[in-house]
Design a protein around this motif. Structure first.
Motif, short mmCIF file in Angstrom:
data_model
loop_
_atom_site.label_atom_id
_atom_site.label_comp_id
_atom_site.label_asym_id
_atom_site.label_seq_id
_atom_site.Cartn_x
_atom_site.Cartn_y
_atom_site.Cartn_z
N GLY A 152 8.71 -0.51 4.84
CA GLY A 152 9.22 0.43 3.86
C GLY A 152 9.31 -0.20 2.48
O GLY A 152 9.27 0.50 1.47
N SER A 153 9.40 -1.53 2.43
CA SER A 153 9.47 -2.23 1.15
C SER A 153 8.22 -1.97 0.32
O SER A 153 8.30 -1.64 -0.87
CB SER A 153 9.64 -3.74 1.38
OG SER A 153 10.83 -4.01 2.07
N GLU A 154 7.05 -2.12 0.94
CA GLU A 154 5.82 -1.87 0.19
C GLU A 154 5.69 -0.40 -0.17
O GLU A 154 5.17 -0.06 -1.24
CB GLU A 154 4.61 -2.32 1.01
CG GLU A 154 3.30 -2.27 0.22
CD GLU A 154 2.12 -2.80 1.00
OE1 GLU A 154 1.62 -3.89 0.64
OE2 GLU A 154 1.69 -2.14 1.98
N ALA A 155 6.17 0.48 0.69
CA ALA A 155 6.15 1.91 0.38
C ALA A 155 6.94 2.20 -0.89
O ALA A 155 6.50 2.99 -1.74
CB ALA A 155 6.71 2.71 1.56
N LEU A 156 8.09 1.56 -1.05
CA LEU A 156 8.88 1.75 -2.27
C LEU A 156 8.18 1.17 -3.49
O LEU A 156 8.20 1.77 -4.58
CB LEU A 156 10.26 1.10 -2.09
CG LEU A 156 11.26 1.95 -1.31
CD1 LEU A 156 12.35 1.10 -0.70
CD2 LEU A 156 11.87 3.01 -2.23
N LEU A 157 7.54 0.03 -3.32
CA LEU A 157 6.78 -0.56 -4.43
C LEU A 157 5.62 0.35 -4.84
O LEU A 157 5.36 0.53 -6.03
CB LEU A 157 6.27 -1.94 -4.04
CG LEU A 157 7.32 -3.06 -4.00
CD1 LEU A 157 6.75 -4.29 -3.32
CD2 LEU A 157 7.80 -3.41 -5.41
N ARG A 164 6.79 -4.86 10.36
CA ARG A 164 6.51 -4.62 8.94
C ARG A 164 5.53 -3.46 8.76
O ARG A 164 4.49 -3.59 8.10
CB ARG A 164 5.97 -5.89 8.25
CG ARG A 164 6.80 -7.14 8.41
CD ARG A 164 8.29 -6.95 8.15
NE ARG A 164 8.57 -6.39 6.84
CZ ARG A 164 9.44 -5.41 6.63
NH1 ARG A 164 10.12 -4.87 7.62
NH2 ARG A 164 9.64 -4.96 5.41
N ILE A 165 5.88 -2.33 9.34
CA ILE A 165 5.07 -1.12 9.18
C ILE A 165 5.97 0.00 8.65
O ILE A 165 7.01 0.32 9.24
CB ILE A 165 4.42 -0.68 10.50
CG1 ILE A 165 3.36 -1.68 10.94
CG2 ILE A 165 3.78 0.71 10.35
CD1 ILE A 165 2.14 -1.77 10.04
N GLY A 166 5.56 0.59 7.53
CA GLY A 166 6.25 1.73 6.96
C GLY A 166 5.24 2.73 6.47
O GLY A 166 4.05 2.65 6.80
N CYS A 167 5.68 3.66 5.66
CA CYS A 167 4.73 4.61 5.07
C CYS A 167 5.36 5.29 3.86
O CYS A 167 6.58 5.36 3.73
CB CYS A 167 4.29 5.66 6.09
SG CYS A 167 5.60 6.72 6.73
N VAL A 168 4.48 5.76 3.00
CA VAL A 168 4.88 6.60 1.88
C VAL A 168 4.26 7.96 2.13
O VAL A 168 3.10 8.06 2.53
CB VAL A 168 4.45 6.01 0.52
CG1 VAL A 168 2.96 5.77 0.45
CG2 VAL A 168 4.91 6.88 -0.64
N VAL A 169 5.07 9.03 1.96
CA VAL A 169 4.65 10.38 2.31
C VAL A 169 4.93 11.31 1.14
O VAL A 169 6.05 11.36 0.62
CB VAL A 169 5.42 10.89 3.56
CG1 VAL A 169 4.91 12.27 3.97
CG2 VAL A 169 5.29 9.91 4.71
N SER A 170 3.90 12.06 0.72
CA SER A 170 4.08 13.03 -0.35
C SER A 170 2.95 14.04 -0.34
O SER A 170 1.82 13.72 0.04
CB SER A 170 4.12 12.33 -1.72
OG SER A 170 4.32 13.28 -2.77
N LYS A 171 3.26 15.26 -0.75
CA LYS A 171 2.25 16.30 -0.90
C LYS A 171 1.64 16.30 -2.31
O LYS A 171 0.72 17.08 -2.59
CB LYS A 171 2.85 17.67 -0.59
CG LYS A 171 3.20 17.86 0.89
CD LYS A 171 3.80 19.24 1.12
CE LYS A 171 4.02 19.51 2.60
NZ LYS A 171 2.75 19.64 3.33
N ASN A 172 2.17 15.44 -3.18
CA ASN A 172 1.65 15.33 -4.54
C ASN A 172 0.35 14.53 -4.50
O ASN A 172 0.36 13.32 -4.30
CB ASN A 172 2.69 14.66 -5.44
CG ASN A 172 2.27 14.63 -6.90
OD1 ASN A 172 1.15 14.25 -7.22
ND2 ASN A 172 3.19 15.00 -7.78
N LYS A 173 -0.77 15.20 -4.70
CA LYS A 173 -2.07 14.56 -4.54
C LYS A 173 -2.30 13.47 -5.58
O LYS A 173 -2.94 12.44 -5.29
CB LYS A 173 -3.20 15.61 -4.63
CG LYS A 173 -3.10 16.71 -3.58
CD LYS A 173 -3.10 16.16 -2.17
CE LYS A 173 -3.03 17.26 -1.12
NZ LYS A 173 -2.89 16.73 0.26
#
Length: 397
Positions: A98-103, A244-253
Motif C-alpha cells: 500500500g506504501s507504493e500505491a500511496l506514492l 508487500r502487495i497492494g493496489c491503487v484503484v480509481s475510475k479516473n482514467k
C-alpha cells in the motif's frame, strides 16, 4: 564534504521503528519485550496463499506486467464486486505494498509544493510519503475526546487554498481505529466535488470492524468517480505484511494513466507475492469471522485493562487493530525509550509507539502512545500490568 539532500534531512523517522535499537539492546540484556509498537499480526497467513508459492515455483522468475498479473487483477476486481465496489481490471494497478500505491497516488495527482489535507493523527508514513513526493501535509486535528471522529467540514474548508489538491483519510483508521460513518464519507464527497479535489482513501483495514459497524468505501459514492482513489493491501487482510502487495484503484482514467507510468518506471511488483495474493482471494469467510472475533476480544481486553489505570484516557476503536491512549506522563518519546533502557518488571518490558509521530502539527500528541493489539490476550494482559507499573515508577523518579 558532499551533503545529503534537504528532502533526506526532512524525511521523518518512523515512530513505529525508530526505537528498534533500544529494543534490540534490551533483548541482548535478556529482557522479554512485548511489541505493542507495530501492526504485525500474529494471525497465521492463509494456507492457500503459502501453498500457492510452494506449488507454483516457475522455472524463470519473470517480471510481471507493470500493472500486475492479469489473472490477479481480474480476480481482485471480482473480489471488490462481491463487496459492492463496482470496478473492473482496468481500474486496478498492483503495487509493492500500500506504501507504493500511496506514492503513485500522490505522484499522479500532485506537484512540488501542492497541499494535501489529512485528519490527524494519521499513519505516520503519510508524512514520509509526502516529503518524498514534495507535497505539504496540512493537518486538521481530530480529538481523543470525540474518539477521533471526522472533524467538522468547516474545519476542512478553512484550510483549502489554491495549492490544495487532495484530502486523504484512512478508514478504518491507523492509528486511531476510528471507523468513518457513511454520512461522514458523503460529507467528504460533497466537499471534494465542490472544490474539485481528489479524495484518497486508505482502506486496508476494511474487513476489521466491530460493534456492528460496517465499512463504507469512497468507491460506493456515486458522482465522485473522477475524484476517488482507493488504496488497498493484502498486508493486514490476510496477515501477509511481508508479501508487500497492494493496489491503487480509481475510475479516473487520467489518474490511472499517470500511475501506470510510475508503475512502468519501477518495472513490476513482486511475482511470487502476487501468486500468493491471488490465491489468498479464495480464503473463506470463516477465516475472517474467526480473525475479527479474535481482534474484538483483544480490543476489549486492552480497553478494559487500560481503563483501570489511573489517569489514562483512551479512544475506543471501532475498526482496525490500533488504539491511542493518553498517558499521565510528561513525554511519550522519553517514556517509550525509558521503558526499553531503564525499566523491567520481572525481566519483561514493553515497546510502544509514541503518538507524536502520527501528527504533523508540532507539540501535539506528546503524551499519547499508539498500541497495536496484535498480540494474544494473555500477552496483552501482561503488557497492561507492565504499563501500569511503569507509569508509576516513571513518575516517581
Amino acid at each position: 564534504m558532499p551533503k545529503v539532500s534537504l528532502k533526506g534531512q526532512e524525511m521523518p523517522e518512523s515512530p513505529i521503528r525508530k526505537l528498534v535499537p533500544f529494543s534490540e539492546a534490551a533483548k541482548e540484556k535478556g529482557l522479554k519485550v512485548y511489541h505493542l509498537n507495530i501492526g504485525q499480526p500474529d494471525i497465521k497467513s492463509p494456507v492457500a496463499a503459502l501453498d500457492a508459492v510452494k506449488n507454483n515455483i516457475p522455472e524463470i522468475l519473470e517480471y510481471s506486467h507493470s500493472a500486475g498479473m492479469e489473472s490477479y487483477r481480474k480476480k481482485l476486481a471480482e473480489y471488490y464486486q462481491k463487496n459492492d465496489i463496482e470496478v473492473d481490471m482496468a481500474d486496478i494497478i498492483i503495487t509493492t505494498g500500500g506504501s507504493e500505491a500511496l506514492l503513485f497516488a500522490m505522484g499522479s495527482t500532485m506537484d512540488n509544493g501542492d497541499e494535501i489535507i489529512i485528519p490527524e493523527p494519521f499513519y505516520a508514513n503519510y508524512n514520509g510519503f509526502s516529503v518524498a513526493s514534495g507535497v505539504k501535509v496540512v493537518p486538521v486535528i481530530s480529538k481523543i475526546e470525540d474518539d477521533f471522529a471526522l472533524p467538522p467540514i468547516s474545519e476542512f474548508e478553512k484550510l483549502i487554498t489554491p495549492k490544495t489538491k487532495a484530502i486523504l483519510i484512512c478508514n478504518p483508521g491507523n492509528p486511531t481505529g476510528y471507523l468513518y460513518t457513511e454520512e461522514e464519507i458523503h460529507q467528504l464527497a460533497e466537499l471534494v466535488k465542490e472544490h474539485d479535489l481528489f479524495l484518497i482513501a486508505d482502506e486496508v483495514y476494511r474487513e476489521f470492524t466491530y460493534d456492528g459497524g460496517e465499512h463504507y468505501s469512497i468507491m460506493n459514492v456515486s458522482g465522485i468517480e473522477e475524484h476517488a482513489i482507493m488504496i488497498d493491501s493484502v498486508s493486514k487482510r490476510y496477515s501477509m505484511c511481508g508479501a508487500r502487495i497492494g493496489c491503487v484503484v480509481s475510475k479516473n482514467k487520467a489518474v490511472m494513466s499517470a500511475a501506470m507510468k510510475f508503475a512502468q518506471a519501477r518495472l513490476s511488483p513482486p511475482t511470487l507475492a502476487q501468486i500468493a495474493s491471488e490465491a489468498a482471494l479464495d480464503t473463506p469467510q470463516s477465516y475472517f469471522d474467526d480473525v475479527i472475533k479474535e481482534y474484538k476480544d483483544r480490543r476489549d481486553t486492552l480497553i478494559n485493562g487500560l481503563s483501570q489505570i489511573e489517569g489514562v484516557k483512551i479512544a475506543v476503536p471501532k475498526g482496525a487493530f490500533y488504539c491511542i491512549a493518553k498517558l499521565p506522563i510528561d513525554d511519550a518519546d522519553r517514556f517509550a525509550q525509558w521503558l526499553l533502557e531503564n525499566f523491567e518488571l520481572d525481566g519483561e518490558t514493553i515497546m510502544v509507539a509514541p503518538a507524536a509521530g502520527f501528527y504533523s502539527s508540532p507539540n501535539v500528541g506528546i503524551t499519547e502512545i499508539r498500541i497495536a493489539y496484535v498480540l494474544k490476550k494473555e500477552d496483552l494482559i501482561r503488557s497492561i500490568e507492565i504499563l501500569k507499573e511503569a507509569i508509576k515508577q516513571y513518575n516517581n523518579q
